[in-house]
Motif scaffolding. Structure first.
Motif, short mmCIF file in Angstrom:
data_model
loop_
_atom_site.label_atom_id
_atom_site.label_comp_id
_atom_site.label_asym_id
_atom_site.label_seq_id
_atom_site.Cartn_x
_atom_site.Cartn_y
_atom_site.Cartn_z
N ARG A 187 10.10 -31.83 46.23
CA ARG A 187 11.42 -32.60 44.93
C ARG A 187 11.09 -32.46 43.43
NH1 ARG A 187 13.20 -39.05 46.26
NH2 ARG A 187 13.59 -37.54 48.41
N THR A 188 9.79 -32.09 43.22
CA THR A 188 9.40 -31.82 42.62
C THR A 188 10.30 -30.32 41.08
OG1 THR A 188 7.33 -31.45 42.93
CG2 THR A 188 7.59 -31.26 40.40
N LEU A 189 10.38 -31.26 40.04
CA LEU A 189 11.35 -30.09 38.64
C LEU A 189 10.49 -29.65 37.99
CD1 LEU A 189 13.63 -32.20 36.83
CD2 LEU A 189 14.64 -30.26 38.07
N HIS A 190 10.77 -28.04 38.33
CA HIS A 190 10.67 -27.02 37.84
C HIS A 190 11.74 -25.49 37.98
CE1 HIS A 190 10.96 -26.20 42.73
NE2 HIS A 190 10.68 -24.83 42.61
N PHE A 191 10.75 -25.16 37.13
CA PHE A 191 11.52 -24.16 36.19
C PHE A 191 10.24 -22.54 35.50
CE2 PHE A 191 11.76 -21.74 31.60
CZ PHE A 191 13.31 -21.42 31.56
N ALA A 192 11.31 -21.43 35.81
CA ALA A 192 10.15 -20.34 35.51
C ALA A 192 10.78 -19.56 34.21
CB ALA A 192 9.60 -19.27 36.52
N GLY A 193 10.59 -19.29 33.24
CA GLY A 193 10.98 -18.68 32.01
C GLY A 193 11.95 -17.53 32.28
#
Ligand SMILES: O=C(O)CCC(=O)C(=O)O
Length: 300
Positions: free
Chosen positions: A205-211
């Motif tokens: 459930r952890t919000l994550h992103f990669a640019g």
């Protein structure tokens, strides 16, 4: 590194993510990289819908902006026989308890010089909301990563709240990827550059992103997901963003099943991976078979 300390465990459950140095050897990373490279070049899993682009697939499988090959171990069994997987499983058991078991693996490929980002999302947003998934994801970059080529970023504590509202990327129902559309503060993002052999761990459930990848080389990553036995969700919830989507991947899954392509390997994998000790899986299995039979009799 085969175990994590109590303080690392505490930090993971406080923040919802953890950066772990020196988990894989350089030679293990090189092996993963060459297997991933080969499977992606061969387009393994494309006809079964396991290889897809996060973004619309208008340009076909040859020019993905962010390719994901789900379950590469279905095509290369040795991926799950490595010492690295046992090492990771031991850490997963420290985090989740002795019942933690392997769920899935994936390769990710972001070409050089792409503005395509992996949008902010919670992995749980992709799942069936009637089922509770308690999972942890180990993400290994297959070259060093930084802000230049798209390292991971996380919102600390986001795993403690609900699954936030998501939608297809840019509102386009043909995108395989989802993005979280509100409910978080970008200023809280923690950037996690990594060296070769390091990994990050995040909760489902952890919000994550990669640019974007602004470097001259493609950016590869391999992820291993471990989880507790699935059970019925204790909350009544809906994920409407998973309805009314028009995914080319789903069409390929459908065509491949209709043509009974790879049926026996599929059945073999299902039987081998089935969690026989979990009564809830038997219930889900029975529903699935009932739906299949109903579909066949109404189609006649
Ligand atoms: O490699 C990436 O860009 C995305 C990985 C990711 O979102 C995941 O493993 O959950």
């Amino acid at each position: 590194m085969t175990t994590i300390s109590q303080s690392q465990c505490g930090s993971f459950w406080k923040d919802g993510f953890l950066r772990l140095p020196d988990v894989a050897t350089h030679s293990e990373v090189q092996t993963l990289r060459s297997v991933g490279d080969r499977l992606l070049r061969e387009k393994a899993g494309f006809t079964e819908g396991l290889l897809f682009d996060f973004y619309p697939e208008g340009e076909g499988p040859d020019k993905p902006k962010l390719a994901q090959l789900h379950h590469p171990s279905h095509f290369e069994r040795s991926l799950l026989e490595s010492e690295l997987v046992h090492r990771v499983q031991r850490v997963a058991m420290q985090l989740l308890g002795p019942k933690a078991r392997f769920v899935s693996d994936s390769f990710f490929h972001k070409p050089a010089h792409t503005d395509a980002v992996t949008p902010w999302h919670q992995d749980e947003a992709f799942t069936d909301p009637r089922i509770e998934h308690r999972e942890v994801n180990f993400w290994f970059p297959l070259q060093p990563v930084s802000l230049v080529n798209g390292c991971m970023q996380f919102i600390p504590g986001s795993h403690l709240g609900p699954v936030l509202q998501h939608g297809p990327i840019g509102g386009d129902p043909t995108t395989h990827g989802l993005e979280c559309v509100n409910g978080f503060d970008l200023k809280e993002a923690v950037v996690c550059p990594l060296e070769l052999g390091d990994c990050t761990i995040h909760a489902g459930r952890t919000l994550h992103f990669a640019g974007p990848n602004n470097s001259d080389a493609p950016r590869y990553a391999y992820s291993l997901v471990f989880g507790l036995p699935r059970r019925a969700s204790r909350e009544v919830r809906t994920f409407p963003w998973n309805d009314n989507r028009h995914l080319s991947r789903d069409e390929r899954v459908h065509d491949s099943r209709r043509a009974q392509r790879n049926f026996w390997p599929y059945l073999y994998r299902k039987v081998r991976e089935f969690d026989y000790t979990n009564p809830y899986e038997w219930r889900l299995g029975a529903h699935r078979v009932a739906r299949l039979i109903k579909g066949r009799t109404t189609a006649k």
